[in-house]
Design a protein around this motif. Structure first.
Motif, PDB file in Angstrom:
ATOM      1  N   SER A 206     -13.995   6.924  -7.007  1.00 59.76           N
ATOM      2  CA  SER A 206     -12.845   7.833  -6.920  1.00 59.76           C
ATOM      3  C   SER A 206     -11.581   7.087  -6.506  1.00 59.76           C
ATOM      4  CB  SER A 206     -13.144   8.961  -5.919  1.00 59.76           C
ATOM      5  OG  SER A 206     -14.244   9.728  -6.346  1.00 59.76           O
ATOM      6  N   VAL A 207     -11.727   6.235  -5.485  1.00 59.47           N
ATOM      7  CA  VAL A 207     -10.571   5.472  -5.015  1.00 59.47           C
ATOM      8  C   VAL A 207     -10.090   4.501  -6.091  1.00 59.47           C
ATOM      9  CG1 VAL A 207      -9.816   3.749  -3.328  1.00 59.47           C
ATOM     10  CG2 VAL A 207     -11.172   5.712  -2.581  1.00 59.47           C
ATOM     11  N   VAL A 208     -11.035   3.818  -6.744  1.00 54.10           N
ATOM     12  CA  VAL A 208     -10.662   2.864  -7.791  1.00 54.10           C
ATOM     13  C   VAL A 208      -9.937   3.563  -8.926  1.00 54.10           C
ATOM     14  CG1 VAL A 208     -11.640   1.431  -9.632  1.00 54.10           C
ATOM     15  CG2 VAL A 208     -12.399   1.124  -7.274  1.00 54.10           C
ATOM     16  N   THR A 209     -10.381   4.732  -9.306  1.00 55.50           N
ATOM     17  CA  THR A 209      -9.726   5.467 -10.398  1.00 55.50           C
ATOM     18  C   THR A 209      -8.284   5.807 -10.052  1.00 55.50           C
ATOM     19  OG1 THR A 209     -11.853   6.412 -11.064  1.00 55.50           O
ATOM     20  CG2 THR A 209      -9.875   7.523 -11.847  1.00 55.50           C
ATOM     21  N   LEU A 210      -8.084   6.294  -8.826  1.00 55.69           N
ATOM     22  CA  LEU A 210      -6.721   6.644  -8.416  1.00 55.69           C
ATOM     23  C   LEU A 210      -5.848   5.389  -8.281  1.00 55.69           C
ATOM     24  CD1 LEU A 210      -7.447   9.431  -5.787  1.00 55.69           C
ATOM     25  CD2 LEU A 210      -6.495   9.713  -8.068  1.00 55.69           C
ATOM     26  N   GLN A 211      -6.427   4.332  -7.727  1.00 58.30           N
ATOM     27  CA  GLN A 211      -5.646   3.101  -7.576  1.00 58.30           C
ATOM     28  C   GLN A 211      -5.281   2.504  -8.933  1.00 58.30           C
ATOM     29  OE1 GLN A 211      -8.418   0.973  -5.131  1.00 58.30           O
ATOM     30  NE2 GLN A 211      -7.399   1.529  -3.208  1.00 58.30           N
ATOM     31  N   ALA A 212      -6.187   2.533  -9.877  1.00 60.79           N
ATOM     32  CA  ALA A 212      -5.896   2.023 -11.213  1.00 60.79           C
ATOM     33  C   ALA A 212      -4.817   2.856 -11.899  1.00 60.79           C
ATOM     34  CB  ALA A 212      -7.169   2.007 -12.059  1.00 60.79           C
ATOM     35  N   ALA A 213      -4.891   4.180 -11.721  1.00 63.17           N
ATOM     36  CA  ALA A 213      -3.867   5.036 -12.323  1.00 63.17           C
ATOM     37  C   ALA A 213      -2.494   4.767 -11.712  1.00 63.17           C
ATOM     38  CB  ALA A 213      -4.255   6.505 -12.134  1.00 63.17           C
ATOM     39  N   ALA A 214      -2.458   4.574 -10.382  1.00 67.49           N
ATOM     40  CA  ALA A 214      -1.179   4.294  -9.726  1.00 67.49           C
ATOM     41  C   ALA A 214      -0.626   2.939 -10.162  1.00 67.49           C
ATOM     42  CB  ALA A 214      -1.358   4.337  -8.208  1.00 67.49           C
ATOM     43  N   ALA A 215      -1.496   1.937 -10.275  1.00 69.33           N
ATOM     44  CA  ALA A 215      -1.038   0.612 -10.686  1.00 69.33           C
ATOM     45  C   ALA A 215      -0.484   0.636 -12.104  1.00 69.33           C
ATOM     46  CB  ALA A 215      -2.184  -0.387 -10.579  1.00 69.33           C
ATOM     47  N   SER A 216      -1.136   1.385 -13.011  1.00 65.88           N
ATOM     48  CA  SER A 216      -0.662   1.430 -14.393  1.00 65.88           C
ATOM     49  C   SER A 216       0.702   2.106 -14.511  1.00 65.88           C
ATOM     50  CB  SER A 216      -1.685   2.162 -15.268  1.00 65.88           C
ATOM     51  OG  SER A 216      -1.797   3.525 -14.878  1.00 65.88           O
ATOM     52  N   ARG A 217       0.988   3.047 -13.614  1.00 65.15           N
ATOM     53  CA  ARG A 217       2.270   3.768 -13.697  1.00 65.15           C
ATOM     54  C   ARG A 217       3.438   2.917 -13.204  1.00 65.15           C
ATOM     55  NH1 ARG A 217      -0.903   8.289 -11.989  1.00 65.15           N
ATOM     56  NH2 ARG A 217      -0.293   7.885  -9.838  1.00 65.15           N
ATOM     57  N   VAL A 218       3.192   2.021 -12.245  1.00 63.77           N
ATOM     58  CA  VAL A 218       4.294   1.251 -11.649  1.00 63.77           C
ATOM     59  C   VAL A 218       4.219  -0.238 -12.012  1.00 63.77           C
ATOM     60  CG1 VAL A 218       4.448   2.884  -9.732  1.00 63.77           C
ATOM     61  CG2 VAL A 218       3.021   0.837  -9.504  1.00 63.77           C
ATOM     62  N   LEU A 219       3.385  -0.562 -13.001  1.00 67.74           N
ATOM     63  CA  LEU A 219       3.168  -1.971 -13.328  1.00 67.74           C
ATOM     64  C   LEU A 219       4.472  -2.677 -13.712  1.00 67.74           C
ATOM     65  CD1 LEU A 219       1.173  -4.291 -13.737  1.00 67.74           C
ATOM     66  CD2 LEU A 219       0.808  -3.467 -16.087  1.00 67.74           C
ATOM     67  N   ASP A 220       5.341  -2.002 -14.467  1.00 64.48           N
ATOM     68  CA  ASP A 220       6.574  -2.629 -14.942  1.00 64.48           C
ATOM     69  C   ASP A 220       7.667  -2.664 -13.880  1.00 64.48           C
ATOM     70  OD1 ASP A 220       5.427  -3.102 -17.414  1.00 64.48           O
ATOM     71  OD2 ASP A 220       6.019  -1.144 -18.190  1.00 64.48           O
ATOM     72  N   ARG A 221       7.824  -1.576 -13.142  1.00 59.17           N
ATOM     73  CA  ARG A 221       8.946  -1.497 -12.204  1.00 59.17           C
ATOM     74  C   ARG A 221       8.601  -1.964 -10.794  1.00 59.17           C
ATOM     75  NH1 ARG A 221       7.450   4.017 -12.787  1.00 59.17           N
ATOM     76  NH2 ARG A 221       6.881   5.028 -10.819  1.00 59.17           N
ATOM     77  N   ASP A 222       7.318  -2.049 -10.450  1.00 61.72           N
ATOM     78  CA  ASP A 222       6.948  -2.486  -9.096  1.00 61.72           C
ATOM     79  C   ASP A 222       5.698  -3.363  -9.180  1.00 61.72           C
ATOM     80  OD1 ASP A 222       6.613  -2.863  -6.415  1.00 61.72           O
ATOM     81  OD2 ASP A 222       6.602  -0.725  -5.874  1.00 61.72           O
ATOM     82  N   PRO A 223       5.834  -4.578  -9.684  1.00 61.61           N
ATOM     83  CA  PRO A 223       4.668  -5.457  -9.837  1.00 61.61           C
ATOM     84  C   PRO A 223       3.962  -5.768  -8.517  1.00 61.61           C
ATOM     85  CG  PRO A 223       6.570  -6.300 -11.047  1.00 61.61           C
ATOM     86  CD  PRO A 223       7.078  -5.197 -10.171  1.00 61.61           C
ATOM     87  N   ALA A 224       4.723  -5.812  -7.422  1.00 62.53           N
ATOM     88  CA  ALA A 224       4.110  -6.119  -6.125  1.00 62.53           C
ATOM     89  C   ALA A 224       3.110  -5.031  -5.728  1.00 62.53           C
ATOM     90  CB  ALA A 224       5.189  -6.262  -5.057  1.00 62.53           C
ATOM     91  N   PHE A 225       3.508  -3.762  -5.906  1.00 66.00           N
ATOM     92  CA  PHE A 225       2.586  -2.663  -5.574  1.00 66.00           C
ATOM     93  C   PHE A 225       1.378  -2.678  -6.502  1.00 66.00           C
ATOM     94  CE2 PHE A 225       1.009   1.637  -6.205  1.00 66.00           C
ATOM     95  CZ  PHE A 225       0.756   2.026  -4.903  1.00 66.00           C
ATOM     96  N   ALA A 226       1.632  -2.965  -7.802  1.00 65.81           N
ATOM     97  CA  ALA A 226       0.515  -3.019  -8.748  1.00 65.81           C
ATOM     98  C   ALA A 226      -0.469  -4.107  -8.361  1.00 65.81           C
ATOM     99  CB  ALA A 226       1.047  -3.250 -10.160  1.00 65.81           C
ATOM    100  N   ARG A 227       0.054  -5.253  -7.924  1.00 67.25           N
ATOM    101  CA  ARG A 227      -0.814  -6.351  -7.499  1.00 67.25           C
ATOM    102  C   ARG A 227      -1.630  -5.958  -6.269  1.00 67.25           C
ATOM    103  NH1 ARG A 227       2.867  -9.576  -6.840  1.00 67.25           N
ATOM    104  NH2 ARG A 227       2.972 -10.376  -8.983  1.00 67.25           N
ATOM    105  N   GLU A 228      -0.980  -5.252  -5.342  1.00 66.74           N
ATOM    106  CA  GLU A 228      -1.677  -4.785  -4.140  1.00 66.74           C
ATOM    107  C   GLU A 228      -2.769  -3.788  -4.511  1.00 66.74           C
ATOM    108  OE1 GLU A 228      -0.629  -2.793   0.224  1.00 66.74           O
ATOM    109  OE2 GLU A 228       0.929  -3.017  -1.309  1.00 66.74           O
ATOM    110  N   ALA A 229      -2.462  -2.899  -5.464  1.00 66.29           N
ATOM    111  CA  ALA A 229      -3.459  -1.917  -5.899  1.00 66.29           C
ATOM    112  C   ALA A 229      -4.641  -2.599  -6.575  1.00 66.29           C
ATOM    113  CB  ALA A 229      -2.820  -0.900  -6.844  1.00 66.29           C
ATOM    114  N   LEU A 230      -4.384  -3.615  -7.389  1.00 65.44           N
ATOM    115  CA  LEU A 230      -5.472  -4.336  -8.049  1.00 65.44           C
ATOM    116  C   LEU A 230      -6.341  -5.064  -7.033  1.00 65.44           C
ATOM    117  CD1 LEU A 230      -3.590  -5.771 -11.158  1.00 65.44           C
ATOM    118  CD2 LEU A 230      -5.270  -3.919 -11.113  1.00 65.44           C
ATOM    119  N   THR A 231      -5.713  -5.605  -5.998  1.00 66.38           N
ATOM    120  CA  THR A 231      -6.487  -6.244  -4.928  1.00 66.38           C
ATOM    121  C   THR A 231      -7.379  -5.232  -4.228  1.00 66.38           C
ATOM    122  OG1 THR A 231      -4.709  -7.865  -4.585  1.00 66.38           O
ATOM    123  CG2 THR A 231      -6.334  -7.594  -2.815  1.00 66.38           C
TER     124      THR A 231
END
Length: 389
Positions: A206-231
């Motif tokens: 459940s957590v991974v699904t939400l984190q992946a969805a959040a990372a995909s939405r901000v991947l272009d405008r906030d790469p740092a957050f996306a990287r943190e979410a992938l970690t």
């Protein structure tokens, strides 16, 4: 088979009676009757019950086919097996003797009208008187009737023995209780493992699904957050694999592959994973939680984990409040979130979360209340600390 098993008793008794003072009629009676108690004594051997039970299941069927026939350990089970063994052997002798004697006799009757005098050795009996008369044609039907009677004897003996087998070889009341206890223990263990998988791996997914969805939405405008979410996704997946390895180790009874289960001391990692999933989590934990018994601490961790998973699945990214306190020798867990949030897409396939939490609370003899309270969903759990003793 019973006749074959009884033959050694007769041969041995014929030798012993021949060496004894018993002669004539009394010697014959002894040879016929003494195998009855001798077979009963043989049936007292523990393994005979299992052997006879297997024979009944394979050759006779009946109600015993669906029963477990263990080795006879109690005196009652051994005596019942001894009586059955003697009954089996002596019924087998009757059926075996009839099976050997009746078919040739029936064949002679069925061929009687067509036999020549030189083939008959009965010069003074009934058959001699019937030869050449109309009565000789009654012999073939009589021979056929003998064969039918023999088949009827075999079928009836098999049906009767199959019906009485559970009475002699079936499990005793004590064995039934032990079997039920073993089944209950296996069912409880299976349910416990299912809860472990649901709470640990289900939460991680459940957590991974939400984190992946959040990372995909901000991947272009906030790469740092996306990287943190992938970690965070990597850490959640690794933790899920560890929990899965633990459960598989329990299933295989492989102690080398099992790992310690998380407790409330590991709550920080769970909180961080939940926050990285986009949930605003307001939590507070009493310092006294560190002294909670290990069993209670482990179950409380899983309860909190499943409560947070339910909030993610059914309420979405809404503020969640978590309070864990210790008072009056009880551990109190309160988890609440506002109603009316946008449901998460991961809510499909749920429905077992609260049931699993309730099972854990019941095992520890605690109390639980969950449901709408004003404008929020609220879950309260109270666990006695003595449950971990």
């Amino acid at each position: 088979m019973g006749a074959a098993l009884l033959m050694p008793y007769w041969f041995l008794l014929m030798v012993l009676v021949g060496l004894s003072p018993l002669k004539g009629m009394w010697g014959g009676v002894a040879v016929l009757l003494l195998p009855i108690p001798a077979a009963v004594v043989t049936g007292l051997v523990a393994g005979v019950r299992q052997m006879e039970g297997t024979a009944v299941k394979e050759l006779l069927g009946g109600p015993l086919a669906g029963m477990n026939v263990p080795v006879a350990r109690s005196l009652r089970a051994r005596v019942s097996t001894g009586l059955w063994f003697s009954l089996h052997l002596h019924v087998g002798v009757v059926v075996g003797a009839a099976s050997l004697a009746v078919p040739p006799f029936a064949a002679v009757l069925m061929l009687f009208p067509f036999l020549g005098w030189s083939m008959l050795e009965d010069e003074r009996g009934v058959l001699h008187a019937w030869k050449g008369s109309p009565y000789q044609w009654l012999a073939p039907p009589a021979g056929l009737a003998c064969l039918v009677a023999l088949l009827g004897l075999i079928v009836i003996a098999g049906r009767v023995l199959a019906a009485f087998a559970p009475l002699f070889l079936g499990p005793t009341s004590e064995e039934r209780v032990v079997e039920l206890e073993e089944k209950a223990a296996k069912l409880a263990e299976r349910n416990r493992l299912a809860r472990e998988l649901h709470d640990s791996v289900g939460h991680a997914l459940s957590v991974v699904t939400l984190q992946a969805a959040a990372a995909s939405r901000v991947l272009d405008r906030d790469p740092a957050f996306a990287r943190e979410a992938l970690t965070a996704i990597e850490e959640s997946a690794r933790a899920a694999l560890t929990d899965l390895d633990h459960v598989l180790g329990l299933l295989r009874e492989d102690k080398a592959r099992t790992t310690p289960q998380p407790t409330l001391a590991d709550l920080g990692r769970l909180v961080e994973q939940t926050k990285l999933a986009g949930v605003e989590l307001d939590h507070s934990v009493d310092d006294a939680v560190g002294g909670v018994p290990a069993a209670v601490s482990r179950e409380a961790y899983r309860i909190v984990q499943e409560g947070l998973t339910n909030a993610l699945r059914h309420a979405g990214k809404v503020p969640v409040t978590l309070r864990i306190t210790v008072a009056e020798q009880r551990l109190h867990v309160v988890l609440a979130n506002p109603l009316g949030g946008t449901p998460s897409r991961t809510r499909d396939g749920g429905g077992r979360g609260l049931g699993g939490i309730r099972e854990r609370v019941t095992v520890l003899r605690g109390d639980m209340a969950a449901g709408p309270d004003g404008g929020e969903w609220r879950m309260e759990v109270s666990l006695p600390l003595m449950s971990g003793a």
